[in-house]
Design an enzyme around this catalytic site. Structure first.
Site, PDB file in Angstrom:
ATOM      1  N   GLU A 289       0.902  -1.204  -0.034  1.00  0.00           N
ATOM      2  CA  GLU A 289      -0.025   0.073  -0.001  1.00  0.00           C
ATOM      3  C   GLU A 289       0.764   1.288   0.088  1.00  0.00           C
ATOM      4  O   GLU A 289       0.843   1.975   1.055  1.00  0.00           O
ATOM      5  CB  GLU A 289      -0.887  -0.130   0.981  1.00  0.00           C
ATOM      6  CG  GLU A 289      -1.876  -1.182   1.304  1.00  0.00           C
ATOM      7  CD  GLU A 289      -2.698  -1.446   2.704  1.00  0.00           C
ATOM      8  OE1 GLU A 289      -2.323  -0.552   3.563  1.00  0.00           O
ATOM      9  OE2 GLU A 289      -3.598  -2.018   2.552  1.00  0.00           O
ATOM     10  N   PRO A 290       1.614   1.370  -1.190  1.00  0.00           N
ATOM     11  CA  PRO A 290       2.276   2.713  -1.215  1.00  0.00           C
ATOM     12  C   PRO A 290       1.507   4.151  -1.222  1.00  0.00           C
ATOM     13  O   PRO A 290       0.461   4.003  -1.911  1.00  0.00           O
ATOM     14  CB  PRO A 290       3.220   2.532  -2.474  1.00  0.00           C
ATOM     15  CG  PRO A 290       2.681   1.770  -2.950  1.00  0.00           C
ATOM     16  CD  PRO A 290       1.761   0.793  -2.309  1.00  0.00           C
ATOM     17  N   CYS A 358      -0.129  33.575  11.495  1.00  0.00           N
ATOM     18  CA  CYS A 358       0.287  33.921  12.657  1.00  0.00           C
ATOM     19  C   CYS A 358       0.688  32.977  13.694  1.00  0.00           C
ATOM     20  O   CYS A 358      -0.015  32.759  14.647  1.00  0.00           O
ATOM     21  CB  CYS A 358      -0.973  34.954  13.390  1.00  0.00           C
ATOM     22  SG  CYS A 358      -1.028  36.585  12.252  1.00  0.00           S
TER      23      CYS A 358
END
Length: 446
Positions: A289-290, A358
């Site tokens: 499952e890359p 911020c």
């Protein structure tokens, strides 16, 4: 040989040529499309991906693994519909972790019977949706989840194909926040509990127990953790079969790392050799499952310099991209290789590149190879195709930015820039406030 690196590794000045190159006049380009021209067309910041790089990455996997090992793309790495569709056309299955990702897979036209549903927190509605879709397999991560799937499937008169996800207690030698196979991690069922749970699970109503799954982490740069984990899975498989249990599928997970500028390279043929050496003789259906390895090096994030604040030894360079666009630096202390889009004769000037959000953590890293940067310059962050756009947010009321797919000299916007009006349109004034003020919120989606 230990090839371990960390998310904090400082990037080198090497250009990631899997997706980006400099053209004849020195402009950064993807498949013949200049990044400065893309900036003119869609504005900054934006993501751009190379179709060819994604295709090549998948074909590298297929060549290394051979035709008999299944490949399921981890959609969480980049869930854009066009990326999913491209990989589906190549024959790739899909690994999902939510109903939303299931809907993306279906909308992109991928095969539903090629879907593996992972994740520790599947809700009842998600289980029902996956059963209705006819997915290939549930990777179950707890006894409670197993019992819920049993109840839901039995109530609908169907059987759910289930693999038990094993936590093998293996350290992936990766960043702490993306290691998933150690004792105490929230993922999977302890390997010590599987032998007693497996027969019980196989007897449950609504459950068709097919095998085992494991996944030990992400951005893994050393094969030894895979070897250790797969050996434990192989031993467990043999033990279960000795007990008379049927184990026909082994899901081996993903997590293979990519080069974030350090020069790291893990050969997929070596990974395939580890698989063959450890579980290749078990006569089981194998799947990997890359995610990151398929799309990470295919993408770039392009931003424009807003201001530069000189200091004695370095400049603080403020760009129009921020941590809401690319979270990895703030979340993992990751540093993506950075390059100017256009060539310049200016001498290098050490700088710290930051965004306008911020938060002090809204920073992309320190660089000593870039030329002195000024307002209007374009900077590209490389290897940004995975966990970039998919982890982005609208913090500070900053809309989601465009994604662009490039293919052989042409490009298409595959996610438009989100108007602020779209954000406002999601929200409603409460009735009691509307009554007192006499009006609803005034801004409508355009």
């Amino acid at each position: 040989m230990n090839m371990t690196t960390t998310e904090e590794d400082k990037p080198s000045q090497k250009l990631d040529r899997k997706s980006v190159h400099r053209d004849s006049v020195g402009i950064l380009s993807i498949e013949g499309v200049r990044l400065d021209h893309l900036a003119d067309a869609v504005g900054t910041p934006f993501y751009a991906y190379s179709s060819r790089a994604i295709t090549n990455a998948y074909q590298d996997f297929r060549s290394a693994l051979g035709p008999d090992i299944g490949i399921c793309y981890a959609v969480k790495a980049n869930g854009n519909l066009s990326i999913i569709a491209l990989l589906a056309e190549l024959g790739c299955g899909m690994d999902i972790v939510s109903e939303g990702e299931l809907q993306r897979v279906v909308a992109a036209g991928a095969r539903r019977d090629g879907v593996v549903f992972s994740g520790v927190g599947k809700a009842r509605a998600e289980i029902e949706a996956a059963l209705a879709a006819g997915i290939h397999q549930f990777n179950v991560e707890s006894v409670a989840e197993l019992e819920l799937i049993s109840a839901v499937a039995a109530s609908h008169g169907v059987e759910a194909p289930v693999a038990l996800r094993v936590n093998p207690d293996i350290d992936a030698l990766s960043h702490d926040k993306i290691s998933t196979g150690r004792k105490g991690d929230k993922f999977g069922i302890s390997i010590d509990e599987i032998a007693s749970l497996y027969p019980r699970a196989s007897a449950m109503h609504g459950i068709r127990l097919v095998g085992l799954a494991t996944h030990i982490g992400s951005q893994i740069t050393d094969l030894e953790p895979y070897r250790k984990a797969y050996k434990r899975i192989a031993g467990l498989t043999r033990h279960l079969r000795d007990l008379g249990q049927s184990v026909t599928r082994l899901d081996l997970g993903g997590g293979i790392g990519i080069d974030y500028g350090s020069g790291f390279k893990l050969d997929l043929r070596d990974f395939a050799s580890v698989i063959r050496e450890t579980v290749g003789d078990l006569n089981a259906e194998l799947t990997v499952e890359p995610g990151r390895r398929l799309v990470g090096e295919a993408g770039v994030l392009v931003a424009e310099v807003l201001y530069s604040k000189p200091h004695a030894d370095f400049d603080i360079v403020i760009i129009d991209a921020a941590m809401n666009d690319l979270l990895r630096p703030a979340m993992y202390n990751a540093v993506h290789p950075a390059e100017t889009v256009s060539p310049t004769a200016c001498r290098p000037r050490k700088c710290r590149i930051v965004g306008p959000v911020c938060e002090s953590s809204d920073a992309f890293g320190s660089f000593d190879h870039l030329p002195e940067l000024s307002s209007g310059d374009l900077v590209a962050f490389l290897a940004a195709g995975a966990y970039g756009a998919s982890m982005s947010s609208t913090y500070n009321a900053r809309p989601l930015i465009p994604e662009v797919l490039v293919s052989d000299g042409q490009f298409a916007v595959i996610r438009r820039r989100q108007p602020v009006e779209d954000l406002l349109a999601l929200e409603r004034n409460p009735e009691w406030h509307s009554a007192s003020s006499g009006s609803e919120f005034g801004v409508k989606a355009g």
